[in-house]
Design an enzyme around this catalytic site. Structure first.
Site, mmCIF file in Angstrom:
data_model
loop_
_atom_site.group_PDB
_atom_site.id
_atom_site.type_symbol
_atom_site.label_atom_id
_atom_site.label_comp_id
_atom_site.label_asym_id
_atom_site.label_seq_id
_atom_site.Cartn_x
_atom_site.Cartn_y
_atom_site.Cartn_z
ATOM 1 N N HIS A 191 0.824 -1.225 0.000
ATOM 2 C CA HIS A 191 0.000 0.000 0.000
ATOM 3 C C HIS A 191 0.858 1.276 0.000
ATOM 4 C CE1 HIS A 191 -3.584 -2.341 0.517
ATOM 5 N NE2 HIS A 191 -3.263 -2.773 1.717
ATOM 6 N N ASP A 237 -2.853 -10.483 -2.127
ATOM 7 C CA ASP A 237 -3.354 -9.998 -0.835
ATOM 8 C C ASP A 237 -4.856 -9.724 -0.944
ATOM 9 O OD1 ASP A 237 -1.972 -8.480 1.786
ATOM 10 O OD2 ASP A 237 -3.896 -7.600 1.193
ATOM 11 N N HIS A 248 -6.293 -7.171 -0.078
ATOM 12 C CA HIS A 248 -6.484 -5.768 -0.457
ATOM 13 C C HIS A 248 -5.705 -5.429 -1.731
ATOM 14 C CE1 HIS A 248 -6.855 -6.027 4.003
ATOM 15 N NE2 HIS A 248 -7.972 -5.375 3.744
ATOM 16 N N ASP A 258 -4.288 -12.597 3.833
ATOM 17 C CA ASP A 258 -5.512 -12.138 4.508
ATOM 18 C C ASP A 258 -6.790 -12.412 3.708
ATOM 19 O OD1 ASP A 258 -4.436 -10.257 2.788
ATOM 20 O OD2 ASP A 258 -4.597 -8.572 4.187
HETATM 21 ZN ZN LIG Z 1 -4.150 -6.896 3.080
#
Ligand SMILES: [Zn+2]
Length: 341
Positions: A159, A194, A196, A283
């Site tokens: 990120h 991931d 995200h 995750d």
């Molecule tokens: Zn994540």
């Protein structure tokens, strides 16, 4: 397979982050690193010593003002009246034209893009060591000492933007490692699995075609990072078409996820990369505390197997994935697919 870790990574030890307006216990904690290293010892994979490569690759990804900020902000913050133990921004220069501020509080808002990146006294040591771990693992592949390497990166990196931290991430380990691989290989693909979207990695390579960025993640329409990760985001300029996003609906399980992975791998094969980075967030697990997607341990084994089937030099960089009864099992399932190398 070789694996890399540096003990200084545990110096980044955040205590909390903000969720739905409330401070809750941090999830991106040093214990994650302990779990990952236990898996390595169970698999009989020795952990190699991380080498210090300095700023040579970090500064290809991150701006000088951000790197200066990360190294120097903590003591400045502590001099503020009633300063908190961990730095959290109070405002952000989002949208509209903005100017770089000279004051501490302004710079915190400029470089920390959300409230999930508390900076503590050991943050710089931890994030610097995590980046060096990624570079060292990339270096071992590029020098031909191994075909697969696993970088036990925490804090994670996907990120992180060129000039800002977000979502538990400060330095973009996968992007930095890609810069090392590019010294040896003309084309590198990054596959981010991931939960995200890998928005920071997307931003780093947005205008470039020497790195293909591919991300499979929960639909940002109702999941972090909210503003990026949609299928229409395809890169710009000479990078147009070299960024691919595969958002999947909340609740997606192995059955519907694996065909999406197949589509992504087809695209990667058409790019014909010389090396691949698997940005390995765990995750998306059905047992992860984020509880958005439903990937099983068998699903993670399949992800590992299908990436291994590409037959490419492979760097596995740890991204997210939080403490649950199956966190270690899921990592083990991915790594076992590569362990014959
Ligand atoms: Zn994540």
């Amino acid at each position: 397979m070789k694996a890399f870790y540096h003990q200084d990574q545990s110096q980044h030890f955040p205590k909390f982050y903000m969720k739905n307006g409330k401070p809750i216990a941090a999830r991106e904690v040093p214990e994650r690193g302990d779990i990952f290293r236990n898996v390595l010892s169970e698999l009989g994979i020795e952990i190699e010593e991380t080498q210090d490569h300095g700023f040579s690759f970090i500064s290809k990804v991150h701006s000088p003002d951000y790197l200066t900020f990360l190294q120097t902000i903590y003591p400045k913050w502590k001099k503020l009246p009633d300063a908190s133990e961990e730095i959290i921004p109070k405002s952000h220069p989002v949208r509209y034209s903005a100017s770089y501020p000279s004051d501490v509080v302004g710079q915190v808002g400029w470089h920390l893009m959300d409230t999930s990146c508390p900076v503590g006294p050991g943050t710089w040591s931890g994030v610097y060591a995590s980046a060096q771990t990624a570079i060292s693992a990339a270096d071992s592949i590029a020098k031909g000492t191994t075909k697969t390497a696993y970088a036990v990166c925490r804090p994670p990196g996907h990120h992180a933007y060129p000039d800002g931290g977000a979502g538990f991430c400060f330095l973009n380990n996968s992007a930095i490692a890609a810069e090392r691989l590019l010294e040896t290989y003309p084309r590198v693909a990054i596959l981010d699995v991931d939960l995200h979207h890998g928005n920071g990695t997307q931003a780093v390579f947005w205008n470039r075609r020497d790195v293909l960025t591919v991300s499979i993640h929960a639909d940002p329409a109702n999941c972090y990072p909210h503003y990026w990760g949609y299928a229409h985001e395809r890169g710009e300029g000479s990078g147009y078409g070299f960024n691919l996003n595969y958002p999947v609906p909340e609740g997606t399980t192995d059955k519907d996820y694996l065909p999406v992975l197949e589509q992504a791998l087809e695209q990667i094969q058409s790019y014909a990369p010389d090396a691949i980075i698997l940005a390995l967030g765990l995750d998306a697990s059905e047992k992860d505390p984020f509880a958005v997607l439903g990937i099983t341990t068998e699903g993670f084994a399949e992800i590992g197997k299908r990436v291994d089937d590409l037959g490419l030099p492979t760097l596995i960089v740890q991204e997210g994935g939080y403490i649950s009864p199956v966190l270690g099992d899921n990592l083990g399932a991915v790594l076992k697919a590569f362990s014959e190398r």
